[in-house]
Motif scaffolding. Sequence first.
Motif, PDB file in Angstrom:
ATOM      1  N   THR A 296       0.843  -1.196   0.000  1.00 35.17           N
ATOM      2  CA  THR A 296       0.000   0.000   0.000  1.00 35.17           C
ATOM      3  C   THR A 296       0.880   1.249   0.000  1.00 35.17           C
ATOM      4  OG1 THR A 296      -0.166  -0.044   2.414  1.00 35.17           O
ATOM      5  CG2 THR A 296      -1.905  -1.123   1.189  1.00 35.17           C
ATOM      6  N   GLN A 297       0.405   2.251  -0.707  1.00 34.88           N
ATOM      7  CA  GLN A 297       1.135   3.513  -0.790  1.00 34.88           C
ATOM      8  C   GLN A 297       0.169   4.652  -0.509  1.00 34.88           C
ATOM      9  OE1 GLN A 297       3.528   2.276  -4.728  1.00 34.88           O
ATOM     10  NE2 GLN A 297       4.259   4.205  -3.826  1.00 34.88           N
ATOM     11  N   THR A 298       0.641   5.605   0.263  1.00 34.10           N
ATOM     12  CA  THR A 298      -0.162   6.791   0.546  1.00 34.10           C
ATOM     13  C   THR A 298       0.694   8.039   0.439  1.00 34.10           C
ATOM     14  OG1 THR A 298       0.289   6.579   2.915  1.00 34.10           O
ATOM     15  CG2 THR A 298      -1.759   5.591   2.098  1.00 34.10           C
ATOM     16  N   PRO A 299       0.106   9.162  -0.021  1.00 34.55           N
ATOM     17  CA  PRO A 299      -1.229   9.213  -0.629  1.00 34.55           C
ATOM     18  C   PRO A 299      -1.187   8.672  -2.051  1.00 34.55           C
ATOM     19  CG  PRO A 299      -0.179  11.346  -0.770  1.00 34.55           C
ATOM     20  CD  PRO A 299       0.786  10.462  -0.035  1.00 34.55           C
ATOM     21  N   ARG A 300      -2.328   8.510  -2.682  1.00 34.32           N
ATOM     22  CA  ARG A 300      -2.350   8.051  -4.070  1.00 34.32           C
ATOM     23  C   ARG A 300      -2.077   9.202  -5.036  1.00 34.32           C
ATOM     24  NH1 ARG A 300      -4.858   3.473  -5.750  1.00 34.32           N
ATOM     25  NH2 ARG A 300      -3.794   4.042  -7.685  1.00 34.32           N
ATOM     26  N   TYR A 301      -2.502  10.383  -4.673  1.00 33.18           N
ATOM     27  CA  TYR A 301      -2.321  11.561  -5.519  1.00 33.18           C
ATOM     28  C   TYR A 301      -1.862  12.734  -4.656  1.00 33.18           C
ATOM     29  CZ  TYR A 301      -5.183   8.760  -8.645  1.00 33.18           C
ATOM     30  OH  TYR A 301      -5.668   7.742  -9.419  1.00 33.18           O
ATOM     31  N   LEU A 302      -1.001  13.547  -5.260  1.00 32.86           N
ATOM     32  CA  LEU A 302      -0.437  14.670  -4.529  1.00 32.86           C
ATOM     33  C   LEU A 302      -0.117  15.782  -5.506  1.00 32.86           C
ATOM     34  CD1 LEU A 302       0.281  15.020  -1.547  1.00 32.86           C
ATOM     35  CD2 LEU A 302       2.499  13.999  -2.017  1.00 32.86           C
ATOM     36  N   ILE A 303      -0.484  16.996  -5.148  1.00 30.19           N
ATOM     37  CA  ILE A 303      -0.125  18.153  -5.966  1.00 30.19           C
ATOM     38  C   ILE A 303       0.674  19.105  -5.095  1.00 30.19           C
ATOM     39  CG2 ILE A 303      -0.969  20.123  -7.308  1.00 30.19           C
ATOM     40  CD1 ILE A 303      -3.472  18.499  -7.923  1.00 30.19           C
ATOM     41  N   LYS A 304       1.853  19.474  -5.576  1.00 31.01           N
ATOM     42  CA  LYS A 304       2.743  20.369  -4.846  1.00 31.01           C
ATOM     43  C   LYS A 304       3.231  21.452  -5.803  1.00 31.01           C
ATOM     44  CE  LYS A 304       3.194  18.343  -0.755  1.00 31.01           C
ATOM     45  NZ  LYS A 304       2.951  19.044   0.531  1.00 31.01           N
ATOM     46  N   THR A 305       3.827  22.484  -5.234  1.00 36.89           N
ATOM     47  CA  THR A 305       4.416  23.528  -6.065  1.00 36.89           C
ATOM     48  C   THR A 305       5.932  23.466  -5.969  1.00 36.89           C
ATOM     49  OG1 THR A 305       4.198  25.111  -4.260  1.00 36.89           O
ATOM     50  CG2 THR A 305       2.428  25.064  -5.908  1.00 36.89           C
ATOM     51  N   ARG A 306       6.571  24.046  -6.945  1.00 30.57           N
ATOM     52  CA  ARG A 306       8.032  24.052  -6.989  1.00 30.57           C
ATOM     53  C   ARG A 306       8.612  24.587  -5.698  1.00 30.57           C
ATOM     54  NH1 ARG A 306       9.715  27.298 -12.193  1.00 30.57           N
ATOM     55  NH2 ARG A 306       7.823  28.369 -11.597  1.00 30.57           N
TER      56      ARG A 306
ATOM     57  N   PRO B  73       0.374   0.480  -5.850  1.00 26.44           N
ATOM     58  CA  PRO B  73      -0.305   1.206  -6.929  1.00 26.44           C
ATOM     59  C   PRO B  73       0.365   2.520  -7.297  1.00 26.44           C
ATOM     60  CG  PRO B  73      -1.470   1.491  -4.877  1.00 26.44           C
ATOM     61  CD  PRO B  73      -0.374   0.512  -4.599  1.00 26.44           C
ATOM     62  N   GLY B  74       1.278   2.980  -6.448  1.00 32.94           N
ATOM     63  CA  GLY B  74       1.993   4.210  -6.756  1.00 32.94           C
ATOM     64  C   GLY B  74       1.358   5.456  -6.173  1.00 32.94           C
ATOM     65  N   THR B  75       2.162   6.486  -6.076  1.00 30.31           N
ATOM     66  CA  THR B  75       1.698   7.831  -5.721  1.00 30.31           C
ATOM     67  C   THR B  75       1.954   8.715  -6.920  1.00 30.31           C
ATOM     68  OG1 THR B  75       2.137   7.624  -3.349  1.00 30.31           O
ATOM     69  CG2 THR B  75       2.066   9.855  -4.267  1.00 30.31           C
ATOM     70  N   ARG B  76       0.895   9.332  -7.415  1.00 29.73           N
ATOM     71  CA  ARG B  76       1.024  10.240  -8.561  1.00 29.73           C
ATOM     72  C   ARG B  76       1.323  11.641  -8.033  1.00 29.73           C
ATOM     73  NH1 ARG B  76       1.908   9.645 -13.730  1.00 29.73           N
ATOM     74  NH2 ARG B  76       0.338   8.009 -13.842  1.00 29.73           N
ATOM     75  N   LEU B  77       2.547  12.112  -8.255  1.00 27.76           N
ATOM     76  CA  LEU B  77       2.970  13.432  -7.791  1.00 27.76           C
ATOM     77  C   LEU B  77       2.966  14.407  -8.960  1.00 27.76           C
ATOM     78  CD1 LEU B  77       4.244  15.407  -5.713  1.00 27.76           C
ATOM     79  CD2 LEU B  77       6.482  14.515  -6.414  1.00 27.76           C
ATOM     80  N   THR B  78       2.277  15.500  -8.791  1.00 24.77           N
ATOM     81  CA  THR B  78       2.271  16.571  -9.787  1.00 24.77           C
ATOM     82  C   THR B  78       2.877  17.804  -9.162  1.00 24.77           C
ATOM     83  OG1 THR B  78       0.263  15.702 -10.804  1.00 24.77           O
ATOM     84  CG2 THR B  78       0.845  17.980 -11.329  1.00 24.77           C
ATOM     85  N   VAL B  79       3.899  18.352  -9.817  1.00 21.65           N
ATOM     86  CA  VAL B  79       4.557  19.566  -9.318  1.00 21.65           C
ATOM     87  C   VAL B  79       4.197  20.715 -10.249  1.00 21.65           C
ATOM     88  CG1 VAL B  79       6.739  20.637  -8.693  1.00 21.65           C
ATOM     89  CG2 VAL B  79       6.444  18.167  -8.404  1.00 21.65           C
ATOM     90  N   LEU B  80       3.591  21.752  -9.671  1.00 27.60           N
ATOM     91  CA  LEU B  80       3.159  22.902 -10.476  1.00 27.60           C
ATOM     92  C   LEU B  80       4.103  24.091 -10.331  1.00 27.60           C
ATOM     93  CD1 LEU B  80      -0.642  22.733  -9.599  1.00 27.60           C
ATOM     94  CD2 LEU B  80       0.516  21.785 -11.616  1.00 27.60           C
TER      95      LEU B  80
END
Lengths: 116, 109
Positions: free
Chosen positions: A5-15, A109-116
């Motif tokens: 198990t991985q947490t969180p599944r989705y994450l949005i962060k800024t530079r 399942p992975g953690t999807r990290l998005t960096v804005l």
Amino acid sequence: KAGVTQTPRYLIKTRGQQVTLSCSPISGHRSVSWYQQTPGQGLQFLFEYFSETQRNKGNFPGRFSGRQFSNSRSEMNVSTLELGDSALYLCASSWGTSGRARDEQFFGPGTRLTVL
Amino acid sequence: GQQLNQSPQSMFIQEGEDVSMNCTSSSIFNTWLWYKQDPGEGPVLLIALYKAGELTSNGRLTAQFGITRKDSFLNISASIPSDVGIYFCAGRSGNQFYFGTGTSLTVIP
């Protein structure tokens, strides 16, 4: 048996921010590896932990770090996030550190990290 | 980092057809693994190979560890719609795993 198990599944962060991702291996598995998956570079090895010790490290900058706890759970930290760090971060666990016990890795399942 | 050359990059096949994909490397590997990844999920281990020349089956899947230890192939027989996904090979050299670029499989009913 529950899977990885991985947490969180989705994450949005800024530079510039930092992030911590968590992984709980399959019960009884003592080895945890982390991978970064991007469309351009594919799956790339970050590091491997066994018994709270880092055993191997891939070719990533020092901003990427990890640790493993006594219950085999692992965390991965990325500091000073860059746009290029946007990726799927996968954790894989295996029972041991040699032979088949090590090679047969089971992925979360992975953690999807998005960096804005 | 090192990547394995996996081909084809994508395949579109009719349900019931057989599928073949392969991986090659310039380096020798001690272990070859084949994974399948569905969208939004992590890779799932399909077959593991440990000896040069080894041929292993898992249901409709068959994989072989090349004699030179620099290549491996995966065959899927009588494909079905749920075979859709991305298939990755992985090889271990020393203490590290290297992954192929993936083969995207589409099965047309």
